[in-house]
Design an enzyme around this catalytic site. Structure first.
Site, short mmCIF file in Angstrom:
data_model
loop_
_atom_site.label_atom_id
_atom_site.label_comp_id
_atom_site.label_asym_id
_atom_site.label_seq_id
_atom_site.Cartn_x
_atom_site.Cartn_y
_atom_site.Cartn_z
N GLU A 42 -0.11 -5.81 4.70
CA GLU A 42 -1.44 -5.28 5.00
C GLU A 42 -2.26 -6.12 5.97
O GLU A 42 -3.24 -6.79 5.58
CB GLU A 42 -2.21 -5.09 3.69
CG GLU A 42 -1.52 -4.14 2.73
CD GLU A 42 -2.37 -3.79 1.52
OE1 GLU A 42 -3.32 -4.51 1.22
OE2 GLU A 42 -2.06 -2.78 0.88
N GLU A 88 3.83 0.14 -2.22
CA GLU A 88 2.91 -0.02 -3.37
C GLU A 88 2.30 1.33 -3.69
O GLU A 88 1.94 2.08 -2.78
CB GLU A 88 1.75 -0.99 -3.06
CG GLU A 88 2.11 -2.43 -3.03
CD GLU A 88 0.92 -3.34 -2.70
OE1 GLU A 88 -0.23 -2.99 -3.04
OE2 GLU A 88 1.17 -4.38 -2.08
C1 BG6 Z 1 -3.00 -3.72 -2.06
C2 BG6 Z 1 -2.58 -5.15 -2.05
O1 BG6 Z 1 -3.93 -3.52 -1.06
O2 BG6 Z 1 -3.67 -3.24 -3.16
C3 BG6 Z 1 -2.48 -5.80 -3.40
O3 BG6 Z 1 -1.40 -5.33 -1.33
C4 BG6 Z 1 -3.63 -5.34 -4.26
O4 BG6 Z 1 -2.43 -7.18 -3.23
C5 BG6 Z 1 -3.51 -3.84 -4.42
O5 BG6 Z 1 -3.75 -5.99 -5.47
C6 BG6 Z 1 -4.57 -3.23 -5.32
O6 BG6 Z 1 -5.83 -3.57 -4.85
P1 BG6 Z 1 -6.89 -4.26 -5.80
O7 BG6 Z 1 -7.99 -4.71 -4.90
O8 BG6 Z 1 -7.31 -3.19 -6.73
O9 BG6 Z 1 -6.18 -5.39 -6.47
#
Ligand code: BG6
Length: 466
Positions: A157, A364
């Site tokens: 990212e 993800e």
């Molecule tokens: C992604 C990242 O953007 O989202 C993770 O790669 C992150 O590191 C995940 O934890 C979820 O976002 P957040 O801010 O809810 O933890």
């Protein structure tokens, strides 16, 4: 080359490892920032550093065949001179060997936000020297692990490495500066190309980049909305994906940026390296779409709900002259204002594949919620969420999209940047109050059964037809 569909889950070093100052690890930017401001931190987190064997065993018992994790730069490289911390290499050797032993494909991200503090204190991603320093770090990783790791992602990212720290200002160093944002963005994409070039020249395997992907949708089909959507797509997606896949930053974005700031750091030599070293695949992290309307009036507003409290109206993106992002009044949102809309994953995948024509991994996807930790965590909402998003992916795949893997975020509960530990994403619960005890949730077992039949058990009837 491994051709099986990858069913796995993801983590990131700072968010799960803990052991923040053990075995020669240097201080990271997030260690310093969170300690200094007295914010909740990842000093211990899920203590994956000490529990990696148990965690990888759980992955295998859950039928997962791939584990996406990141390496920690401050654990591996000791200082700006580039000295290697052997204990850091030893640790990841053990992690990778354990993956192999359990039949799990290691899917390795080289950098997931955790910059060493010794670089942050001399400008971090604004300092041009960081590109060569990143290359050195990447070389050390390739050289040490290439014999067992096929899949490499240069960055997780880029948007969260430049826009959040330097434009929105909710990540360290909390700046709001367009020139800095452009500079950091360029350095990240150039560093990614440098690492890709080295990898190609020395090793076999597959190298890509992971993007925080927000498919763009408009409130209507007017010309003004379409213009705003183009601006939004450049802001959210194109500067990473076009640059990584085509080797060129979007021309209209560069023209507009050049009216706002000095882009002389984008010299021909470095642009040429970006042009020559494009990726093999893209990793898309999908949480939500961006619903766009034309910009009307007012200053740039960039606010992010890191509180998990209000549920609405605290998240807002309006970029002056370009676009406004709105929250769909009919939409369903989490307590952190993440819209739940699996249909946009299907639409977005079809568009992204049509545009880029490279293999795609969903690197993800998951939902963060408050949860009560017990020995029986019945997270039916997560099962529904995953069912619907996997259904969307399978629909897109059936329409010809070359999607080759799905990684749930996250393997286990971990530290969520600026949101602390109570925003839980894990398939495995972590009891942070009782020595980080592992407690697989209902979703872990559900996913295990889905994987066993390669996705056949997914209920495809819940999604709105596209
Ligand atoms: C992604 C990242 O953007 O989202 C993770 O790669 C992150 O590191 C995940 O934890 C979820 O976002 P957040 O801010 O809810 O933890």
């Amino acid at each position: 080359m491994n051709n099986r569909f990858l069913w796995g889950s993801s983590t990131a070093s700072y968010q799960c490892e803990g052991a923040w100052n053990e075995d020669g690890k240097a201080e990271g930017m997030w260690d310093m920032y969170l300690h200094e401001n007295d914010y909740e931190n990842g000093d211990i987190a899920s203590d994956h550093y000490h529990h990696y064997e148990e965690d990888i065993r759980l992955l295998a018992q859950g039928n997962q065949n791939a584990y996406r994790f990141s390496l920690s730069w401050p654990r591996i490289i000791q200082n700006r001179e580039g000295d290697i911390n052997k204990a850091g290499i030893d640790h990841y050797n053990k992690v990778i060997d354990t993956c192999i032993r359990y039949g799990i494909e290691p899917f390795v991200t080289i950098y997931h936000y955790d910059l060493p503090q010794y670089w942050q204190e001399v400008g971090g991603w604004l300092n041009p020297d960081i590109c060569e320093a990143y290359l050195h770090y990447a070389k050390v990783c390739f050289d040490a692990f290439h014999d067992r790791v096929i899949f490499w992602a240069t960055f997780n990212e880029p948007k969260y490495i430049s826009i959040h720290p330097y434009f929105i200002g909710n990540y360290p160093p909390e700046h709001h500066d367009i020139t800095e944002t452009a500079t950091a963005s360029f350095h990240v994409m150039y560093a990614s190309a440098l690492a890709t070039q080295y990898f190609r020249n020395h090793y076999e395997g597959s190298i890509g980049i992971v993007h925080s992907w927000n498919p763009i949708e408009g409130v209507d089909d007017t010309e003004n909305t379409r213009t705003a959507m183009r601006h939004a797509d450049n802001y959210y997606n194109n500067w990473v994906l076009d640059t990584a896949v085509y080797g060129e930053f979007p021309a209209d974005l560069i023209k507009e940026l050049s009216e706002l700031c000095d882009l002389s750091f984008m010299d021909e030599k470095r642009l040429d390296i970006i042009k020559q070293n494009t990726v093999d695949w893209i990793g898309l992290n999908y949480y939500y779409r961006a619903l766009i309307k034309p910009y009307e009036t007012g200053e740039t507003i960039l606010s992010v709900n890191n509180s998990g409290k209000s549920g609405r109206h605290t998240t807002m993106t309006q970029v002056k002259g370009w676009f406004e992002q709105i929250m769909d009044p009919e939409g369903i949102f989490t307590d952190w204002d993440f819209e739940i809309i699996p249909e946009s994953l299907e639409r977005g995948l079809k568009e992204a594949y049509q545009k880029y024509q490279v293999p795609i991994y969903i690197t993800e996807n998951g939902v963060g919620c408050y949860e009560t930790i017990s020995s029986c965590i019945q997270d039916d909402y997560r099962i529904e969420f995953m069912n619907d998003h996997i259904a969307a992916m399978l629909n897109a795949q059936e329409c010809g999209v070359d999607v080759r893997g799905y990684f749930a975020w996250s393997t286990m509960d971990l530290y969520s940047w600026k949101n602390g530990h109570e925003k839980r994403y894990g398939l495995i619960g972590i009891d942070f109050d009782h020595k980080q005890k592992r407690l697989p949730k209902a979703s872990y077992y559900w996913y295990r059964d889905i994987i066993k039949e390669n996705g056949i058990g997914i209920n495809r009837n819940r999604l709105k037809k596209q």
